[in-house]
Design an enzyme around this catalytic site. Structure first.
Site, PDB file in Angstrom:
ATOM      1  N   ARG A   1      -3.246   8.736  -2.119  1.00 45.22           N
ATOM      2  CA  ARG A   1      -2.743   9.152  -3.451  1.00 45.22           C
ATOM      3  C   ARG A   1      -3.380   8.305  -4.541  1.00 45.22           C
ATOM      4  O   ARG A   1      -3.726   8.806  -5.608  1.00 45.22           O
ATOM      5  CB  ARG A   1      -1.213   9.031  -3.500  1.00 45.22           C
ATOM      6  CG  ARG A   1      -0.512  10.172  -2.752  1.00 45.22           C
ATOM      7  CD  ARG A   1       0.892   9.809  -2.336  1.00 45.22           C
ATOM      8  NE  ARG A   1       1.773   9.560  -3.472  1.00 45.22           N
ATOM      9  CZ  ARG A   1       2.912   8.879  -3.394  1.00 45.22           C
ATOM     10  NH1 ARG A   1       3.307   8.359  -2.235  1.00 45.22           N
ATOM     11  NH2 ARG A   1       3.655   8.703  -4.457  1.00 45.22           N
TER      12      ARG A   1
ATOM     13  N   ARG B   1      -2.856  15.982 -14.369  1.00 39.13           N
ATOM     14  CA  ARG B   1      -3.548  15.117 -13.411  1.00 39.13           C
ATOM     15  C   ARG B   1      -5.015  15.495 -13.302  1.00 39.13           C
ATOM     16  O   ARG B   1      -5.765  14.827 -12.593  1.00 39.13           O
ATOM     17  CB  ARG B   1      -2.904  15.242 -12.039  1.00 39.13           C
ATOM     18  CG  ARG B   1      -1.852  14.165 -11.727  1.00 39.13           C
ATOM     19  CD  ARG B   1      -1.212  14.521 -10.402  1.00 39.13           C
ATOM     20  NE  ARG B   1      -0.700  13.431  -9.635  1.00 39.13           N
ATOM     21  CZ  ARG B   1       0.600  13.118  -9.562  1.00 39.13           C
ATOM     22  NH1 ARG B   1       1.480  13.743 -10.311  1.00 39.13           N
ATOM     23  NH2 ARG B   1       0.989  12.162  -8.762  1.00 39.13           N
TER      24      ARG B   1
ATOM     25  N   ARG C   1      10.979   9.995   0.801  1.00 40.06           N
ATOM     26  CA  ARG C   1       9.749  10.769   0.574  1.00 40.06           C
ATOM     27  C   ARG C   1       8.744  10.471   1.683  1.00 40.06           C
ATOM     28  O   ARG C   1       8.321   9.327   1.835  1.00 40.06           O
ATOM     29  CB  ARG C   1       9.136  10.401  -0.787  1.00 40.06           C
ATOM     30  CG  ARG C   1       9.870  10.972  -1.963  1.00 40.06           C
ATOM     31  CD  ARG C   1       9.247  10.522  -3.278  1.00 40.06           C
ATOM     32  NE  ARG C   1       7.814  10.803  -3.401  1.00 40.06           N
ATOM     33  CZ  ARG C   1       7.141  10.686  -4.528  1.00 40.06           C
ATOM     34  NH1 ARG C   1       7.752  10.296  -5.640  1.00 40.06           N
ATOM     35  NH2 ARG C   1       5.860  10.958  -4.573  1.00 40.06           N
TER      36      ARG C   1
ATOM     37  N   LYS D   1       6.502   5.337 -13.535  1.00 34.54           N
ATOM     38  CA  LYS D   1       6.649   6.418 -14.515  1.00 34.54           C
ATOM     39  C   LYS D   1       8.049   7.030 -14.471  1.00 34.54           C
ATOM     40  O   LYS D   1       8.682   7.220 -15.511  1.00 34.54           O
ATOM     41  CB  LYS D   1       5.607   7.525 -14.266  1.00 34.54           C
ATOM     42  CG  LYS D   1       4.173   7.051 -14.346  1.00 34.54           C
ATOM     43  CD  LYS D   1       3.195   8.220 -14.292  1.00 34.54           C
ATOM     44  CE  LYS D   1       3.155   8.956 -12.964  1.00 34.54           C
ATOM     45  NZ  LYS D   1       2.576   8.205 -11.849  1.00 34.54           N
TER      46      LYS D   1
ATOM     47  N   ARG E   1       9.623   1.370  -1.793  1.00 36.77           N
ATOM     48  CA  ARG E   1      10.389   2.547  -2.221  1.00 36.77           C
ATOM     49  C   ARG E   1      10.608   3.498  -1.043  1.00 36.77           C
ATOM     50  O   ARG E   1      11.649   4.132  -0.923  1.00 36.77           O
ATOM     51  CB  ARG E   1       9.637   3.262  -3.353  1.00 36.77           C
ATOM     52  CG  ARG E   1      10.395   4.426  -3.947  1.00 36.77           C
ATOM     53  CD  ARG E   1       9.695   4.971  -5.182  1.00 36.77           C
ATOM     54  NE  ARG E   1       8.631   5.906  -4.852  1.00 36.77           N
ATOM     55  CZ  ARG E   1       7.836   6.496  -5.761  1.00 36.77           C
ATOM     56  NH1 ARG E   1       7.975   6.203  -7.048  1.00 36.77           N
ATOM     57  NH2 ARG E   1       6.909   7.335  -5.403  1.00 36.77           N
TER      58      ARG E   1
HETATM   59  P1  AMP Z   1       4.502  12.299  -7.920  1.00 36.36           P
HETATM   60  O1  AMP Z   1       5.954  12.453  -7.704  1.00 36.36           O
HETATM   61  O2  AMP Z   1       4.104  12.445  -9.371  1.00 36.36           O
HETATM   62  O3  AMP Z   1       3.934  11.056  -7.288  1.00 36.36           O
HETATM   63  O4  AMP Z   1       3.801  13.537  -7.177  1.00 36.36           O
HETATM   64  C1  AMP Z   1       3.903  13.706  -5.780  1.00 36.36           C
HETATM   65  C2  AMP Z   1       2.866  14.711  -5.297  1.00 36.36           C
HETATM   66  O5  AMP Z   1       3.112  15.979  -5.919  1.00 36.36           O
HETATM   67  C3  AMP Z   1       1.432  14.375  -5.642  1.00 36.36           C
HETATM   68  O6  AMP Z   1       0.861  13.483  -4.713  1.00 36.36           O
HETATM   69  C4  AMP Z   1       0.790  15.752  -5.596  1.00 36.36           C
HETATM   70  O7  AMP Z   1       0.573  16.172  -4.271  1.00 36.36           O
HETATM   71  C5  AMP Z   1       1.871  16.640  -6.194  1.00 36.36           C
HETATM   72  N1  AMP Z   1       1.711  16.735  -7.670  1.00 36.36           N
HETATM   73  C6  AMP Z   1       2.571  16.263  -8.612  1.00 36.36           C
HETATM   74  N2  AMP Z   1       2.109  16.526  -9.851  1.00 36.36           N
HETATM   75  C7  AMP Z   1       0.938  17.165  -9.698  1.00 36.36           C
HETATM   76  C8  AMP Z   1      -0.034  17.671 -10.576  1.00 36.36           C
HETATM   77  N3  AMP Z   1       0.102  17.557 -11.912  1.00 36.36           N
HETATM   78  N4  AMP Z   1      -1.126  18.285 -10.061  1.00 36.36           N
HETATM   79  C9  AMP Z   1      -1.279  18.412  -8.729  1.00 36.36           C
HETATM   80  N5  AMP Z   1      -0.432  17.930  -7.841  1.00 36.36           N
HETATM   81  C10 AMP Z   1       0.689  17.313  -8.298  1.00 36.36           C
END
Ligand code: AMP
Length: 368
Positions: free
Chosen positions: A324, A267, A312, A192, A306
């Protein structure tokens, strides 16, 4: 431009045009109903102005009464007719003309037809000031139509938005600002972020990645960052309230955006509902959810790879990665259905070269 509650409306139909439409209807009623002593039944609340104008123009004996039905709340027409103030008059054997401010889906007319039939009124005619042919779903014939309008939300001349706007002497439409708002969807590691970088350039959109905003806050040791970190490190979702408030603030920080790419948001269903409300308040909506579809094992492989360079912590540990992905299927994947119901879901094969996947996304987004 006017503002009612939280929404902005722009002028749509001038007073003069409305007057002409009512003249036309009244002329037909005068022609068809002279000597019939018709009973005009106005549908409250919206029709009060139209009823008054029709009656002022009707030159023969007539009577007037009202019923009250409520078929919508906010700007969405719902299928439930909510309340009813009954009709006191004898209607059997009378020449009855229903006066409506607007015929939308036709749900109200269907209920009125039932009420009148129950009271022994077998035939009646219908006059409406406004009519939305694209929204109308019934077979009941509408005899007199003032102005046909597209399927947009309007206020004024008796019509309201949550109670306001009925006193306006012309009609306004909800201001829509033609934004392109994409929800970029898919499990962690679907690509994404990579695709969002390309798409935001091509379509001149603002990219909001909730994950990136959280990471920025963690890095800068803000209160929000501290709060989010405990969830993120375990691969769990940050609570809705926190995420929603943050997202709303990000959107509000970009008042001149031509549209947004939402990456990692919504989400949960609560987040999707709140996004719909937020965009509606800006006269816009989610245009589409475009999803990158990738098999789980490919995701794990990609994320571990990654993790070697991303820095991260949630990419470095296979157990967190798997959690996740599990959270995605347990809590987020249902949103496919949510947007599918609105005909807004578009899935794309997320495996292949970056450029190939971009091309697949472009072919969908170009339609908006
Ligand atoms: P991402 O970078 O989108 O993979 O997000 C990394 C982490 O941020 C996720 O595993 C969640 O812990 C938190 N996170 C990101 N977006 C959301 C969301 N819309 N709702 C809840 N937690 C989020």
């Amino acid at each position: 431009m006017i503002k009612l509650h939280d929404l902005q409306f722009s002028p749509f139909i001038a007073e003069e045009e409305i007057g002409t439409a009512i003249d036309k209807i009244a002329a037909l009623l005068n022609r068809d109903l002279a000597d019939k002593n018709p009973l005009f039944i106005g549908v409250l609340n919206g029709a009060f102005m139209f009823v008054s104008e029709v009656l002022k123009r009707f030159n023969h004996d007539c009577e007037v009464s009202f019923v009250k039905l409520a078929s919508y709340e906010g700007t969405e027409t719902t299928n439930e007719i909510k309340e009813l103030v009954g009709l006191g008059e004898e209607v059997s054997g009378r020449t009855v003309v229903i006066l409506e401010d607007i015929v939308d889906t036709g749900n109200t007319l269907e209920v009125l037809e039932e009420i009148l039939e129950r009271k022994g009124c077998k035939t009646f005619s219908i006059a409406t000031l406004f009519y939305k042919p694209e929204a109308y779903t019934k077979n009941i014939n509408i005899d007199y139509i003032g102005i046909e309008i597209p399927n947009r939300f309007i206020v004024g001349y008796g019509l309201d938005y949550n109670g306001l706007g009925r006193n306006l002497t012309e009609v306004y439409e909800l201001k829509s600002n033609n934004m392109t708002n994409l929800v970029l969807f898919g499990p962690p590691g679907a690509g994404k972020g990579t695709q969002a970088e390309v798409l935001k350039q091509k379509y001149d959109l603002v990219h909001i990645s909730t994950g990136d905003v959280f990471r920025y806050n963690i890095k800068n040791e803000t209160e929000l960052g501290t709060l989010a970190k405990s969830y993120i490190d375990k691969g769990q979702l940050v609570p809705d309230e926190v995420t929603i408030n943050m997202l709303n603030a990000e959107v509000d920080n970009n008042p001149n955006a031509k549209g947004f790419i939402f990456d990692g948001f919504p989400r949960t269903e609560a987040q999707a509902d709140s996004l719909a409300k937020l965009l509606e308040s800006k006269g816009t909506a989610v245009s589409a959810m475009v999803a990158l579809e990738v098999d789980d094992e490919v995701l794990v492989e990609r994320l571990l790879e990654r993790g070697k360079t991303s820095g991260r912590p949630d990419d470095a540990d296979e157990a967190v990665i798997r959690n996740r992905i599990k959270v995605y299927y347990d809590e987020t994947a249902i949103l496919k259905n949510y947007y599918q119901k609105q005909d807004k879901y578009f899935g794309v094969d997320g495996v292949g070269a970056v450029k190939e996947i971009t091309d697949r996304l472009n072919s969908i987004i170009d339609k908006f």
